[in-house]
Design a protein around this motif. Structure first.
Motif, short mmCIF file in Angstrom:
data_model
loop_
_atom_site.label_atom_id
_atom_site.label_comp_id
_atom_site.label_asym_id
_atom_site.label_seq_id
_atom_site.Cartn_x
_atom_site.Cartn_y
_atom_site.Cartn_z
N THR A 1 10.16 -3.21 1.46
CA THR A 1 9.36 -2.07 1.01
C THR A 1 7.90 -2.47 0.81
O THR A 1 6.98 -1.82 1.32
N ALA A 2 7.68 -3.56 0.07
CA ALA A 2 6.31 -3.98 -0.24
C ALA A 2 5.56 -4.38 1.01
O ALA A 2 4.38 -4.02 1.19
N ARG A 3 6.21 -5.12 1.91
CA ARG A 3 5.51 -5.61 3.09
C ARG A 3 5.16 -4.49 4.06
O ARG A 3 4.10 -4.48 4.67
N LEU A 4 6.05 -3.53 4.24
CA LEU A 4 5.76 -2.42 5.15
C LEU A 4 4.61 -1.57 4.60
O LEU A 4 3.73 -1.14 5.35
N ILE A 5 4.61 -1.31 3.31
CA ILE A 5 3.53 -0.54 2.70
C ILE A 5 2.21 -1.29 2.83
O ILE A 5 1.17 -0.72 3.17
N ALA A 6 2.25 -2.61 2.57
CA ALA A 6 1.04 -3.41 2.67
C ALA A 6 0.50 -3.42 4.10
O ALA A 6 -0.70 -3.28 4.34
N ALA A 7 1.39 -3.57 5.08
CA ALA A 7 0.96 -3.59 6.48
C ALA A 7 0.37 -2.25 6.89
O ALA A 7 -0.63 -2.19 7.61
N ALA A 8 0.98 -1.18 6.43
CA ALA A 8 0.48 0.15 6.79
C ALA A 8 -0.89 0.42 6.19
O ALA A 8 -1.65 1.24 6.72
N ASN A 9 -1.22 -0.25 5.11
CA ASN A 9 -2.51 -0.04 4.46
C ASN A 9 -3.54 -1.11 4.82
O ASN A 9 -4.61 -1.15 4.23
N SER A 10 -3.21 -1.99 5.75
CA SER A 10 -4.16 -3.02 6.15
C SER A 10 -5.35 -2.38 6.84
O SER A 10 -5.32 -1.24 7.29
N ALA A 11 -6.43 -3.15 6.93
CA ALA A 11 -7.68 -2.63 7.51
C ALA A 11 -7.47 -2.12 8.92
O ALA A 11 -8.09 -1.15 9.35
N ALA A 12 -6.58 -2.78 9.68
CA ALA A 12 -6.36 -2.39 11.07
C ALA A 12 -5.61 -1.06 11.19
O ALA A 12 -5.69 -0.39 12.21
N GLU A 13 -4.89 -0.66 10.14
CA GLU A 13 -4.06 0.53 10.22
C GLU A 13 -4.57 1.69 9.38
O GLU A 13 -4.18 2.83 9.58
N HIS A 14 -5.44 1.39 8.42
CA HIS A 14 -5.73 2.39 7.39
C HIS A 14 -6.52 3.57 7.95
O HIS A 14 -7.62 3.44 8.44
N VAL A 15 -5.92 4.72 7.89
CA VAL A 15 -6.58 5.98 8.22
C VAL A 15 -6.07 7.02 7.23
O VAL A 15 -4.89 7.16 7.00
N GLY A 16 -7.01 7.74 6.62
CA GLY A 16 -6.60 8.77 5.68
C GLY A 16 -6.12 8.20 4.35
O GLY A 16 -6.52 7.12 3.93
N ALA A 17 -5.23 8.93 3.71
CA ALA A 17 -4.73 8.55 2.40
C ALA A 17 -3.87 7.29 2.50
O ALA A 17 -3.22 7.06 3.53
N PRO A 18 -3.85 6.46 1.46
CA PRO A 18 -3.03 5.25 1.50
C PRO A 18 -1.54 5.55 1.51
O PRO A 18 -1.09 6.55 0.94
N CYS A 19 -0.77 4.72 2.19
CA CYS A 19 0.69 4.83 2.18
C CYS A 19 1.21 4.23 0.88
O CYS A 19 0.82 3.14 0.48
N GLN A 20 2.15 4.93 0.24
CA GLN A 20 2.71 4.43 -1.01
C GLN A 20 4.23 4.39 -0.99
O GLN A 20 4.84 4.02 -1.99
N THR A 21 4.85 4.76 0.13
CA THR A 21 6.30 4.74 0.23
C THR A 21 6.70 4.20 1.61
O THR A 21 5.89 4.18 2.54
N VAL A 22 7.96 3.81 1.72
CA VAL A 22 8.46 3.31 3.00
C VAL A 22 8.39 4.40 4.07
O VAL A 22 8.03 4.13 5.21
N GLY A 23 8.73 5.64 3.70
CA GLY A 23 8.68 6.72 4.67
C GLY A 23 7.31 6.90 5.26
O GLY A 23 7.15 7.07 6.48
#
Length: 412
Positions: free
Chosen positions: A196-218
């Motif tokens: 859970t933590a790693r997927l959320i962190a990866a989704a919010n990395s600089a390379a992926e971040h667009v729009g609102a931050p991801c806070q859940t696995v979904g």
């Protein structure tokens, strides 16, 4: 490349830190004795090759400065390097791009997102040879003799919690199913705090971040896509210390895993009944004791490297370092601040204006401590939430431990 008993040197040219980490883990899973170097651009990769040729080069096709195809072209121009194994990973899969690369004889041309399991099988051939036995992996000797100094030294670089045994089979099945849908993957991955933590962190990395931050696995699954999520999870699964082998540490991890799921499920149940964000509350509840699990993983590393580990030391280390490890992980992985605040609210930390979700996490913690329902109903979070009469009595018994249960505290 002919198999060799010498330690192979592998150069990885990849700008995305999550993909680079995955590639490193795949290489080390095949050859634990490999010397792996990483760079983030094509010019740095070429400079390293000119100083000393690696035994294998893995490059992103879209590197800055000098892209992967041009790096391959430069490497192939040298009379000593035509046979250098070179794996190119590119998002350019059109016929023209492939025709441009094929005359340069890449060992493999993989499309993004690549299938990490298939790449691992290819690495087995390149780095070991199909007939060779896997070389024995020897962990480095300890440079610190005191356990608590060791824990302090690895806290900022720790890899987090081990993967939980009860999700391993489900994860293994999912890794083979690249046609799985997002819903099925979410059901599998949402049970494990580390995933859970790693997927959320990866989704919010600089390379992926667009729009609102991801806070859940979904939300992370939607942003990253199935292929990348499967690769990230495989990268976690193949880490050599991803599983606890000491029976004492395994025995301690089981109730921690149960507490994580119970905290998540209870927080989600309350949030749902109060019309709040149940998925977000579930995530915060699941991550509340990730520091405790991360300490167990580091204790396993200490023991594997030759350190002595007594029962008393295990208990003392958890008491003194769980909070530190949890806080360091949440910050280093750059989990969204709102999510970190919710995890902190589980322990009643922080001040100022509380969101209703934060109050739910705080209330969940009181319930999990086994406080009498009458006392919980009069508590500050219950009053601020204005709980409907009788709501606490409706909580499923499976979500609330016996009154004697205790909660291990972990501060933000």
């Amino acid at each position: 490349m002919p198999a060799s008993p010498a330690r192979p040197e592998v150069l990885i040219a990849e700008a995305n830190p999550w993909t680079a980490d995955l590639l490193v883990q795949l290489v080390l899973d095949v050859r634990g004795d490999a010397v792996v170097n990483t760079v983030t651009d094509g010019h740095a990769a070429l400079a390293r090759c000119r100083r000393k040729l690696p035994d294998l080069l893995i490059a992103d096709g879209e590197l800055d400065g000098l892209d992967g195809v041009e790096l391959l072209r430069q490497v192939r121009r040298h009379p000593r390097t035509p046979a250098l194994p070179f794996i190119l990973i590119s998002r350019r899969t059109d016929a023209r791009s492939v025709r441009e690369a094929m005359p340069l004889a890449p060992t493999a041309y993989l499309a993004k997102p690549f299938n990490a399991e298939l790449l691992r099988q290819r690495l087995k051939v390149l780095l070991r040879g199909s007939s060779e036995k896997e070389p024995e992996y020897k962990r480095p000797a300890l440079l610190i003799n005191d356990l608590y100094e060791y824990l302090d030294s690895v806290r900022e670089q720790g890899q987090g919690a081990p993967l939980l045994d009860d999700v391993r089979n489900a994860v293994a099945t999912s890794l083979q199913a690249h046609d799985a849908d997002l819903g099925e993957l979410e059901k599998t991955f949402i049970r494990d705090p580390q995933i859970t933590a790693r997927l959320i962190a990866a989704a919010n990395s600089a390379a992926e971040h667009v729009g609102a931050p991801c806070q859940t696995v979904g939300q992370a699954l939607q942003r990253l896509g199935i292929g990348r999520c499967l690769n990230l999870v495989l990268g976690l699964a193949v880490q050599r210390n991803a599983r606890l082998s000491d029976e004492r540490l395994m025995a301690l991890s089981a109730p921690l895993a149960e507490a994580a799921m119970r905290g998540a499920s209870l927080a989600a149940w309350l949030a749902r009944r109060l019309g709040l964000d149940a998925e977000l509350c579930f995530t915060a509840g699941l991550l509340h004791n990730i520091g405790d699990l991360a300490v167990l993983r580091s204790l396993q590393d200490w023991q594997d490297a030759g350190g002595v580990l007594s029962d008393e030391q295990i208990a003392a280390a958890q008491k003194s370092h769980s909070a530190k490890f949890g806080s360091a992980l949440r910050i280093r992985w750059r989990l969204p601040f709102g999510l970190r605040e919710l995890v902190a609210a589980f322990y009643g930390k922080g001040s100022g204006v509380f969101s209703r979700e934060a109050l739910v996490l705080n209330l969940s913690a009181e319930l999990l401590r086994g406080e009498p329902l009458e006392s919980v109903a009069e508590s500050r979070p219950a009053r601020m939430l204005r709980l409907p009469t009788g709501l606490l009595e409706e909580i499923p018994q499976s979500l609330v431990p016996p009154p004697a249960a205790e909660l291990v505290s972990e501060a933000q």
